[in-house]
Design a protein around this motif. Structure first.
Motif, PDB file in Angstrom:
ATOM      1  N   ILE A   1       8.850 -12.415  -6.256  1.00 21.06           N
ATOM      2  CA  ILE A   1       7.937 -13.543  -6.017  1.00 21.06           C
ATOM      3  C   ILE A   1       8.313 -14.724  -6.909  1.00 21.06           C
ATOM      4  O   ILE A   1       8.287 -15.888  -6.470  1.00 21.06           O
ATOM      5  CB  ILE A   1       6.482 -13.103  -6.272  1.00 21.06           C
ATOM      6  N   ARG A   2       8.666 -14.433  -8.157  1.00 19.07           N
ATOM      7  CA  ARG A   2       9.026 -15.513  -9.082  1.00 19.07           C
ATOM      8  C   ARG A   2      10.322 -16.198  -8.639  1.00 19.07           C
ATOM      9  O   ARG A   2      10.455 -17.433  -8.749  1.00 19.07           O
ATOM     10  CB  ARG A   2       9.179 -14.950 -10.492  1.00 19.07           C
ATOM     11  N   GLU A   3      11.262 -15.423  -8.132  1.00 19.80           N
ATOM     12  CA  GLU A   3      12.539 -15.998  -7.699  1.00 19.80           C
ATOM     13  C   GLU A   3      12.527 -16.428  -6.235  1.00 19.80           C
ATOM     14  O   GLU A   3      13.528 -16.979  -5.766  1.00 19.80           O
ATOM     15  CB  GLU A   3      13.660 -14.977  -7.920  1.00 19.80           C
ATOM     16  N   MET A   4      11.405 -16.126  -5.530  1.00 20.34           N
ATOM     17  CA  MET A   4      11.261 -16.452  -4.106  1.00 20.34           C
ATOM     18  C   MET A   4      12.383 -15.852  -3.272  1.00 20.34           C
ATOM     19  O   MET A   4      12.775 -16.382  -2.238  1.00 20.34           O
ATOM     20  CB  MET A   4      11.206 -17.968  -3.898  1.00 20.34           C
ATOM     21  N   ALA A   5      12.875 -14.684  -3.720  1.00 18.55           N
ATOM     22  CA  ALA A   5      13.921 -13.985  -2.972  1.00 18.55           C
ATOM     23  C   ALA A   5      14.099 -12.607  -3.578  1.00 18.55           C
ATOM     24  O   ALA A   5      13.901 -12.404  -4.781  1.00 18.55           O
ATOM     25  CB  ALA A   5      15.235 -14.753  -3.002  1.00 18.55           C
ATOM     26  N   VAL A   6      14.473 -11.650  -2.738  1.00 18.60           N
ATOM     27  CA  VAL A   6      14.816 -10.310  -3.198  1.00 18.60           C
ATOM     28  C   VAL A   6      16.310 -10.146  -3.008  1.00 18.60           C
ATOM     29  O   VAL A   6      16.865 -10.479  -1.951  1.00 18.60           O
ATOM     30  CB  VAL A   6      14.028  -9.229  -2.408  1.00 18.60           C
ATOM     31  N   GLU A   7      16.993  -9.679  -4.043  1.00 18.50           N
ATOM     32  CA  GLU A   7      18.437  -9.559  -3.977  1.00 18.50           C
ATOM     33  C   GLU A   7      18.902  -8.241  -4.576  1.00 18.50           C
ATOM     34  O   GLU A   7      18.217  -7.626  -5.390  1.00 18.50           O
ATOM     35  CB  GLU A   7      19.103 -10.728  -4.692  1.00 18.50           C
ATOM     36  N   THR A   8      20.094  -7.823  -4.148  1.00 22.60           N
ATOM     37  CA  THR A   8      20.666  -6.561  -4.588  1.00 22.60           C
ATOM     38  C   THR A   8      21.053  -6.645  -6.055  1.00 22.60           C
ATOM     39  O   THR A   8      21.527  -7.668  -6.528  1.00 22.60           O
ATOM     40  CB  THR A   8      21.889  -6.223  -3.736  1.00 22.60           C
ATOM     41  N   GLY A   9      20.846  -5.538  -6.774  1.00 28.28           N
ATOM     42  CA  GLY A   9      21.188  -5.488  -8.190  1.00 28.28           C
ATOM     43  C   GLY A   9      20.532  -4.292  -8.849  1.00 28.28           C
ATOM     44  O   GLY A   9      19.991  -3.390  -8.194  1.00 28.28           O
ATOM     45  N   SER A  10      20.587  -4.280 -10.159  1.00 32.66           N
ATOM     46  CA  SER A  10      20.008  -3.165 -10.901  1.00 32.66           C
ATOM     47  C   SER A  10      18.498  -3.102 -10.732  1.00 32.66           C
ATOM     48  O   SER A  10      17.919  -2.009 -10.609  1.00 32.66           O
ATOM     49  CB  SER A  10      20.367  -3.298 -12.383  1.00 32.66           C
ATOM     50  N   ALA A  11      17.818  -4.260 -10.725  1.00 31.55           N
ATOM     51  CA  ALA A  11      16.370  -4.269 -10.536  1.00 31.55           C
ATOM     52  C   ALA A  11      16.001  -3.723  -9.162  1.00 31.55           C
ATOM     53  O   ALA A  11      14.999  -3.006  -9.016  1.00 31.55           O
ATOM     54  CB  ALA A  11      15.824  -5.680 -10.719  1.00 31.55           C
ATOM     55  N   CYS A  12      16.796  -4.035  -8.162  1.00 30.43           N
ATOM     56  CA  CYS A  12      16.549  -3.536  -6.813  1.00 30.43           C
ATOM     57  C   CYS A  12      16.718  -2.020  -6.767  1.00 30.43           C
ATOM     58  O   CYS A  12      15.916  -1.316  -6.141  1.00 30.43           O
ATOM     59  CB  CYS A  12      17.499  -4.221  -5.844  1.00 30.43           C
TER      60      CYS A  12
END
Length: 429
Positions: A98-109
């Motif tokens: 929500i803060r970045e206004m996008a979901v992206e692949t990575g360790s958090a994902c």
């Protein structure tokens, strides 16, 4: 919404980034709020159970043989609450998207995908365990041993961890991309692994719901008297009398019956999300509002479990929530002293003047003849034991007293000499 993709060796597209629109951000924010409510409720209940267990640690088993915190179902219920905590944390991680206004692949994902899968499997497993434990107590009238409890706890959490690790360790290939990735509006098992979604997640949820419903039905018929179990044989009656079991006043049996509400509630909560996901598997488009609603209902499982627990009567003794009082200092009774009225009583009873009278006489050159007469204090016509006033202390070589006890009285208590044996002697200041 727009997304960034990359082509995989098998010809499919791997989503690297999915941008949020304002509507999507608001909907996902609502899920975060529901997850926070669930997390606060579950953590509060876990603290209450911990306080109750701490305050009842010294309660004897003879007086409290079926205390909830010492039953098997308490351990299974705490495991269920722990699963709700994992589920809430996995959903709260959407704050990053929500803060970045996008979901992206990575360790958090990847971490979010692990949390979500662990929560789904663990919630389903412990819900089914509670249903099986209740079935054994109520229907079969079998009391599981402590060994069964420990084996179930160790094997349960170990099996949940093995299922979560197995997917990424065995099925993660370069052809299909990472095992955890963007799935819808957050991260979970990647769309490139549809079979794993069913076998490593959905299957456990649906099995828990189906078996819990079947066990609940059998227990319900058993309590109504339609099913009779006698000497290992099960018979069915169309009309029967209500059955209460061999141990009517058994608190553990009553608690087990009340715990049946949790498998029933779990079955109801997963119905909307199951319908939405099966519809999506069939190729139908599911509206965004329907997706948010179904996930919100499922995320409220923690709040529902806490509410059901709060509605259960006498499951936690009220006395177990008393906060212990620690006293900084306890008042001690004043001891009674007997004071003798001899000429040496003052020196003999004082730690400062513990030496003999002769040594004091040599050191301070005191004259005992100048010592004042004993005083008797009277207050409201009540006589107080006789006290001997301390003798005047004299400076070395000065002959003057440090104190003048017979100067003008300022105390409201009248001081009256006991007799006229000693003359009034005044000393100047």
């Amino acid at each position: 919404m727009s997304n960034e993709t990359v082509a995989l060796p098998d010809g499919s597209e791997w989503i690297l980034r999915l941008d949020y629109s304002t509507e999507v951000a608001h909907g996902v924010s609502a899920l975060v709020v529901f997850s926070c409510f669930s997390l606060i409720a579950v953590v509060g209940l876990l603290l209450a159970i911990s306080v109750s267990a701490f305050n009842t640690r010294s309660w004897t088993a003879e007086k409290h043989p079926h205390l909830f915190v010492r039953t098997h179902v308490a351990a299974y219920f705490i495991s269920l609450l722990a699963s709700d905590v994992i589920q809430a944390i996995g959903s709260i991680m959407n704050v990053k998207w929500i803060r970045e206004m996008a979901v992206e692949t990575g360790s958090a994902c990847t971490i979010q995908g692990i949390f979500k899968q662990t929560a789904d499997v663990a919630t389903a497993f412990w819900t089914l365990v509670i249903a099986l434990h209740t079935f054994a107590l109520v229907f079969l009238e079998i009391r599981p041993s402590r060994f069964t409890l420990l084996t179930t706890l160790i094997a349960g959490w170990s099996g949940i961890g093995a299922i979560v690790i197995a997917g990424q360790a065995a099925l993660d290939t370069s052809k299909k991309g990472p095992f955890y990735g963007i799935s819808g509006y957050w991260c979970w098992i990647s769309p490139q692994y549809p079979t794993s979604r069913v076998t490593l997640d959905y299957m456990f949820m649906f099995m828990a719901a189906v078996f819990s419903f079947l066990l609940y039905t059998l227990i319900f018929l058993r309590l109504r008297g339609n099913i009779v179990v006698f000497e290992g044989r099960i018979s069915f009656r169309r009309v029967g009398n209500a059955w209460k079991g061999k141990q009517t006043d058994n608190q553990a049996l009553n608690i087990a019956k009340q715990m049946l509400l949790y498998p029933v509630a779990y079955t109801i909560l997963i119905l909307p999300i199951a319908a939405a996901r099966f519809s999506s598997f069939a190729g139908h488009d599911v509206a965004f509002e329907a997706t948010i609603f179904c996930d919100a209902v499922f995320l409220l499982s923690g709040v529902v479990n806490v509410t059901l627990f709060s509605m259960t009567r006498r499951i936690l003794p009220p006395d177990s929530f008393k906060i212990p009082k620690w006293a900084i200092s306890n008042p001690q009774p004043i001891p009674e002293y007997t004071i003798e009225t001899g000429p040496d009583s003052y020196y003999q009873s004082s730690g400062t003047y513990s030496e003999s009278y002769e040594e004091k006489e040599k050191e301070y050159a005191l004259d005992m003849e100048s010592a004042p007469a004993p005083l008797r204090i009277r207050t409201a016509d009540v006589e107080v034991p006789t006290l001997l006033a301390p003798p005047p202390r004299v400076h070395r070589g000065s002959g003057e007293s440090l104190y003048n006890l017979y100067e003008t009285a300022t105390s409201p208590i009248p001081l009256t000499p006991a007799d006229d044996a000693a003359p009034h002697v005044g000393y100047g200041r």
